[in-house]
Write a protein that holds these residues in place. Structure first.
Motif, PDB file in Angstrom:
ATOM      1  N   ARG A 223       0.862  -1.193   0.000  1.00  0.00           N
ATOM      2  CA  ARG A 223       0.000   0.000   0.000  1.00  0.00           C
ATOM      3  C   ARG A 223       0.891   1.233   0.000  1.00  0.00           C
ATOM      4  N   VAL A 224       0.652   2.125  -0.958  1.00  0.00           N
ATOM      5  CA  VAL A 224       1.362   3.399  -1.002  1.00  0.00           C
ATOM      6  C   VAL A 224       0.351   4.531  -0.938  1.00  0.00           C
ATOM      7  N   TYR A 225       0.819   5.663  -0.457  1.00  0.00           N
ATOM      8  CA  TYR A 225      -0.014   6.851  -0.291  1.00  0.00           C
ATOM      9  C   TYR A 225       0.584   7.952  -1.159  1.00  0.00           C
ATOM     10  N   VAL A 226      -0.202   8.395  -2.126  1.00  0.00           N
ATOM     11  CA  VAL A 226       0.274   9.349  -3.129  1.00  0.00           C
ATOM     12  C   VAL A 226      -0.262  10.741  -2.798  1.00  0.00           C
ATOM     13  N   PRO A 227       0.633  11.710  -2.530  1.00  0.00           N
ATOM     14  CA  PRO A 227       0.168  13.071  -2.262  1.00  0.00           C
ATOM     15  C   PRO A 227      -0.204  13.778  -3.556  1.00  0.00           C
ATOM     16  N   LEU A 228      -1.337  14.480  -3.529  1.00  0.00           N
ATOM     17  CA  LEU A 228      -1.807  15.227  -4.691  1.00  0.00           C
ATOM     18  C   LEU A 228      -2.431  16.539  -4.236  1.00  0.00           C
ATOM     19  N   THR A 229      -2.836  17.333  -5.204  1.00  0.00           N
ATOM     20  CA  THR A 229      -3.672  18.510  -5.005  1.00  0.00           C
ATOM     21  C   THR A 229      -4.965  18.260  -5.777  1.00  0.00           C
ATOM     22  N   LEU A 230      -5.953  19.134  -5.622  1.00  0.00           N
ATOM     23  CA  LEU A 230      -7.182  18.964  -6.410  1.00  0.00           C
ATOM     24  C   LEU A 230      -6.911  19.007  -7.910  1.00  0.00           C
ATOM     25  N   PRO A 231      -6.065  19.946  -8.415  1.00  0.00           N
ATOM     26  CA  PRO A 231      -5.752  19.899  -9.846  1.00  0.00           C
ATOM     27  C   PRO A 231      -5.045  18.595 -10.242  1.00  0.00           C
ATOM     28  N   GLY A 232      -4.206  18.070  -9.360  1.00  0.00           N
ATOM     29  CA  GLY A 232      -3.536  16.809  -9.636  1.00  0.00           C
ATOM     30  C   GLY A 232      -4.516  15.653  -9.696  1.00  0.00           C
ATOM     31  N   LEU A 233      -5.500  15.658  -8.802  1.00  0.00           N
ATOM     32  CA  LEU A 233      -6.532  14.623  -8.819  1.00  0.00           C
ATOM     33  C   LEU A 233      -7.395  14.747 -10.071  1.00  0.00           C
ATOM     34  N   ALA A 234      -7.704  15.980 -10.480  1.00  0.00           N
ATOM     35  CA  ALA A 234      -8.484  16.190 -11.708  1.00  0.00           C
ATOM     36  C   ALA A 234      -7.718  15.664 -12.921  1.00  0.00           C
ATOM     37  N   ALA A 235      -6.407  15.897 -12.944  1.00  0.00           N
ATOM     38  CA  ALA A 235      -5.584  15.397 -14.055  1.00  0.00           C
ATOM     39  C   ALA A 235      -5.563  13.865 -14.049  1.00  0.00           C
TER      40      ALA A 235
END
Length: 112
Positions: A2-14
């Motif tokens: 299990r890995v945890y990937v940090p994102l932002t809302l624009p990153g999640l949208a992409a």
């Protein structure tokens, strides 16, 4: 693993547009020997929570770098093959920091 990937809302949208969290290599966080030594616990759930917390801090760093992104931390939990992940070896790497070397489909996400 299990890995945890940090994102932002624009990153999640992409990721939603492309269907991929990343095409590798990209940074994530996981329970690694360095995280175990730093956190000093044998409880797997506590260690995974610590890795999640490190990813949330990674998301904050992404937000600091993108002044236009909405101020929301995003972390995506996903399971990948153990061989697809290498612990960050850089002397400045954080406990639990890993590099995912493969493309990860967003559909594989266990949680956002």
């Amino acid at each position: 693993m299990r890995v945890y990937v940090p994102l932002t809302l624009p990153g999640l949208a992409a990721a939603h547009r492309t269907g991929e969290l990343g095409a590798g290599p990209f940074a994530a966080y996981a329970v690694t020997p360095a995280l175990r030594a730093w956190y000093r616990s044998d409880d797997v759930e506590e260690l995974e929570y610590a890795a999640l917390g490190r990813a949330a801090l990674g998301s904050l760093r992404l937000l600091a770098a993108d002044g236009d992104a909405p101020r929301r931390r995003i972390v995506v939990a996903v399971d990948v093959a153990d061989g697809a992940v290498v612990a960050a070896a850089d002397g400045g790497a954080e406990p639990g920091e890993v590099t995912v070397r493969v493309t990860v489909p967003l559909a594989k996400a266990a949680a956002v």
